[in-house]
Write a protein that holds these residues in place. Structure first.
Motif, PDB file in Angstrom:
ATOM      1  N   THR A 201      45.616 -40.460  14.241  1.00  0.00           N
ATOM      2  CA  THR A 201      45.670 -39.795  12.941  1.00  0.00           C
ATOM      3  C   THR A 201      46.849 -38.829  12.960  1.00  0.00           C
ATOM      4  OG1 THR A 201      44.367 -38.598  11.275  1.00  0.00           O
ATOM      5  CG2 THR A 201      44.091 -37.869  13.549  1.00  0.00           C
TER       6      THR A 201
ATOM      7  N   HIS B 145      32.391 -26.200  -4.439  1.00  0.00           N
ATOM      8  CA  HIS B 145      32.097 -26.775  -3.126  1.00  0.00           C
ATOM      9  C   HIS B 145      33.417 -27.259  -2.526  1.00  0.00           C
ATOM     10  CE1 HIS B 145      30.632 -29.172   0.049  1.00  0.00           C
ATOM     11  NE2 HIS B 145      30.754 -30.339  -0.560  1.00  0.00           N
TER      12      HIS B 145
ATOM     13  N   TRP C 233      48.608 -36.854   7.363  1.00  0.00           N
ATOM     14  CA  TRP C 233      47.656 -37.741   6.676  1.00  0.00           C
ATOM     15  C   TRP C 233      46.454 -36.931   6.197  1.00  0.00           C
ATOM     16  CZ3 TRP C 233      42.809 -39.543   6.005  1.00  0.00           C
ATOM     17  CH2 TRP C 233      42.644 -40.774   5.368  1.00  0.00           C
TER      18      TRP C 233
ATOM     19  N   MET D 243      29.730 -42.680   5.293  1.00  0.00           N
ATOM     20  CA  MET D 243      30.172 -42.315   3.942  1.00  0.00           C
ATOM     21  C   MET D 243      31.183 -43.301   3.390  1.00  0.00           C
ATOM     22  SD  MET D 243      31.971 -38.766   2.772  1.00  0.00           S
ATOM     23  CE  MET D 243      33.513 -39.210   3.528  1.00  0.00           C
TER      24      MET D 243
ATOM     25  N   ALA E 176      35.032 -29.695  -0.678  1.00  0.00           N
ATOM     26  CA  ALA E 176      34.905 -31.045  -0.112  1.00  0.00           C
ATOM     27  C   ALA E 176      36.263 -31.676   0.104  1.00  0.00           C
ATOM     28  CB  ALA E 176      34.073 -31.921  -1.021  1.00  0.00           C
ATOM     29  N   ASN E 177      37.161 -31.434  -0.842  1.00  0.00           N
ATOM     30  CA  ASN E 177      38.490 -32.035  -0.782  1.00  0.00           C
ATOM     31  C   ASN E 177      39.356 -31.253  -1.771  1.00  0.00           C
ATOM     32  OD1 ASN E 177      40.712 -33.720  -1.668  1.00  0.00           O
ATOM     33  ND2 ASN E 177      39.735 -35.433  -0.601  1.00  0.00           N
TER      34      ASN E 177
ATOM     35  N   ARG F  16      45.734 -35.699   2.078  1.00  0.00           N
ATOM     36  CA  ARG F  16      44.584 -36.306   1.387  1.00  0.00           C
ATOM     37  C   ARG F  16      43.433 -35.342   1.131  1.00  0.00           C
ATOM     38  NH1 ARG F  16      46.987 -40.396   3.508  1.00  0.00           N
ATOM     39  NH2 ARG F  16      46.934 -42.454   2.567  1.00  0.00           N
TER      40      ARG F  16
ATOM     41  N   VAL G 294      32.769 -41.782  -3.157  1.00  0.00           N
ATOM     42  CA  VAL G 294      32.379 -40.372  -3.338  1.00  0.00           C
ATOM     43  C   VAL G 294      33.477 -39.639  -4.108  1.00  0.00           C
ATOM     44  CG1 VAL G 294      31.843 -38.188  -2.175  1.00  0.00           C
ATOM     45  CG2 VAL G 294      30.985 -40.335  -1.229  1.00  0.00           C
TER      46      VAL G 294
ATOM     47  N   GLY H 191      33.935 -42.946   1.428  1.00  0.00           N
ATOM     48  CA  GLY H 191      34.773 -41.841   0.940  1.00  0.00           C
ATOM     49  C   GLY H 191      35.382 -42.108  -0.422  1.00  0.00           C
ATOM     50  N   LYS H 192      35.880 -43.331  -0.623  1.00  0.00           N
ATOM     51  CA  LYS H 192      36.552 -43.661  -1.889  1.00  0.00           C
ATOM     52  C   LYS H 192      35.587 -43.526  -3.065  1.00  0.00           C
ATOM     53  CE  LYS H 192      40.627 -46.495  -1.340  1.00  0.00           C
ATOM     54  NZ  LYS H 192      41.308 -45.290  -0.945  1.00  0.00           N
TER      55      LYS H 192
ATOM     56  N   ASN I 192      34.634 -29.170   5.086  1.00  0.00           N
ATOM     57  CA  ASN I 192      33.432 -29.215   4.244  1.00  0.00           C
ATOM     58  C   ASN I 192      32.234 -28.728   5.064  1.00  0.00           C
ATOM     59  OD1 ASN I 192      31.140 -30.001   2.841  1.00  0.00           O
ATOM     60  ND2 ASN I 192      31.962 -31.981   2.220  1.00  0.00           N
TER      61      ASN I 192
ATOM     62  N   ARG J 109      37.311 -41.905  11.883  1.00  0.00           N
ATOM     63  CA  ARG J 109      38.354 -40.975  11.424  1.00  0.00           C
ATOM     64  C   ARG J 109      38.322 -40.761   9.912  1.00  0.00           C
ATOM     65  NH1 ARG J 109      44.020 -44.357  11.903  1.00  0.00           N
ATOM     66  NH2 ARG J 109      43.352 -46.111  10.627  1.00  0.00           N
ATOM     67  N   GLY J 110      37.586 -41.622   9.198  1.00  0.00           N
ATOM     68  CA  GLY J 110      37.479 -41.453   7.747  1.00  0.00           C
ATOM     69  C   GLY J 110      36.533 -40.315   7.360  1.00  0.00           C
TER      70      GLY J 110
ATOM     71  N   CYS K 115      25.148 -30.975  -0.051  1.00  0.00           N
ATOM     72  CA  CYS K 115      26.166 -29.960  -0.353  1.00  0.00           C
ATOM     73  C   CYS K 115      25.858 -29.183  -1.632  1.00  0.00           C
ATOM     74  CB  CYS K 115      27.534 -30.623  -0.440  1.00  0.00           C
ATOM     75  SG  CYS K 115      27.947 -31.527   1.046  1.00  0.00           S
TER      76      CYS K 115
END
Ligand code: UT7
Length: 336
Positions: free
Chosen positions: A32, A258, A36, A221, A260-261, A40, A226, A223-224, A288, A156-157, A117
């Protein structure tokens, strides 16, 4: 107001573990790069418990900080609600353990509830109902999460995203008749629950047929999906919460989402047309931390002077379930 008695937020505290895992450190686990992960997610590092430390230790410190700020004695607490998606043990519950560690002798109710969460906002709604109905006067909410213990550190995701931490809030029957909750909404949609799952390892009775699959106990998860869910559902929902409060978005001082991203945070920020100084983001340092992320962002934001008290804020959370929720709250002087 949920019942007849308004609620005041009296104290907020937080605690994060010492150990820092940077994006560079994660390169020891899989291929990773800092670039990256950061582009993201907005995350540079996260904190994790180590050795015998658990979310209970973090939750206890966060609770003690909130109690100190609320300027109450532990004898006044008549209910403890813990909002944790990843407690270090199923039972005794985190809330019961915190009750004992705080030395609360009275046999007050103490229980855990899970809304992942969104936990802090769900707990706030429960406390609001309890206080509004006159059932309890002073409630301690503890949101403590131990994500690192159930993270698949080979994936790693997902493992780039999560960290450990705790936040706590003391809420009381309002002493001046002013309600600190201007609006609060919570929601769930279990039919899309497979987006984030943790299936616990288990077994059937050895005398019967075993299940086809056994849980790993790790976070799985999509991810996409979510991400898509979050950017389509949450910004709109935040607007609905603001409309319910009777204020306009411009009249609210801060957005405390929250963590999260960073890109999800920005989707809410853009919808509200908020400048950066109105948006509290510390995801860069903590990743998170599930239910703990909103109270950590709030308490740390005050500590760092990013949030001035005597103000209003819109809080919003989303996570496994899928669950989501939002609240417009008053932040009184002295709460953290
Ligand atoms: O409280 C709610 C918690 N959950 C969330 O908020 C999650 C929301 N979702 C997200 O934040 C994003 O979906 C992630 C950051 C998790 C992932 O970003 P993405 O743009 O959806 O990436 P992806 O999973 O689709 O992966 C794209 C590529 C893949 O490579 P290929 O198949 O295109 O060759 C992955 O294998 O990136 C690869 N990849 C990585 N590369 C370097 C996945 N993880 C990593 C990594 N480093 N850590």
């Amino acid at each position: 107001m949920a019942g007849n008695i308004p609620l005041m937020i009296a104290g907020i505290g937080y605690c994060v573990p010492e150990a820092v895992i940077t994006n560079e450190d994660l390169k020891k686990l899989y291929e990773t790069s800092d670039e990256w992960i950061y582009t993201r997610t907005g995350i540079k590092e996260r904190r994790v418990v180590s050795g015998n430390e658990t979310a209970i230790d973090l939750g206890l410190k966060a609770a003690q900080n909130a109690i100190l700020k609320a300027n109450i004695s532990t004898d006044e607490i008549d209910c403890i609600i813990s909002a944790s998606s990843v407690p270090p043990q199923l039972y005794p519950t985190l809330a019961c353990t915190i009750q004992a560690k705080l030395g609360i002798k009275d046999t007050i109710p103490a229980f855990d509830m899970t809304a992942a969460c969104t936990g802090l906002i769900y707990a706030l709604q429960i406390a609001r109902g309890f206080i509004g109905a006159g059932l309890y006067k002073t409630i301690l909410i503890v949101a403590a999460d131990n994500n690192s213990k159930i993270t698949d550190w080979t994936d790693r995701g997902t493992s780039i995203l999560f960290g450990d931490g705790a936040g706590a809030m003391v809420v009381k029957a309002s002493v001046d008749g002013v309600d600190d909750i201007l609006s609060l909404k919570i929601s769930a949609n279990g039919s899309i629950g497979q987006m984030i799952q943790t299936n616990m390892p288990s077994q059937c009775c050895p005398l019967v047929k075993q299940a086809d699959e056994v849980g790993t106990g790790k976070i799985i998860m999509d991810g996409k999906e979510v991400y898509k869910f979050a950017v389509t559902t949450v910004p709109k929902y935040v607007e609905e919460c603001i409309a319910l409060s009777g204020l306009t978005a411009e009249e609210i001082d801060y957005l405390i989402p929250h963590q999260a991203n960073q890109r999800i945070i920005e989707s809410i920020q853009n919808r509200l047309k908020y400048t950066d100084d109105k948006v509290i983001s510390n995801i860069r340092y903590y990743g998170n931390t599930s239910a703990a992320s909103i109270p950590i962002a709030l308490a740390e934001g005050v500590e760092q002077g990013k949030i001035k008290l005597g103000s209003t804020a819109v809080l919003c959370g989303f996570g496994a379930g899928m669950t989501w929720g939002g609240a417009v709250v008053r932040l009184r002087e002295g709460i953290c």
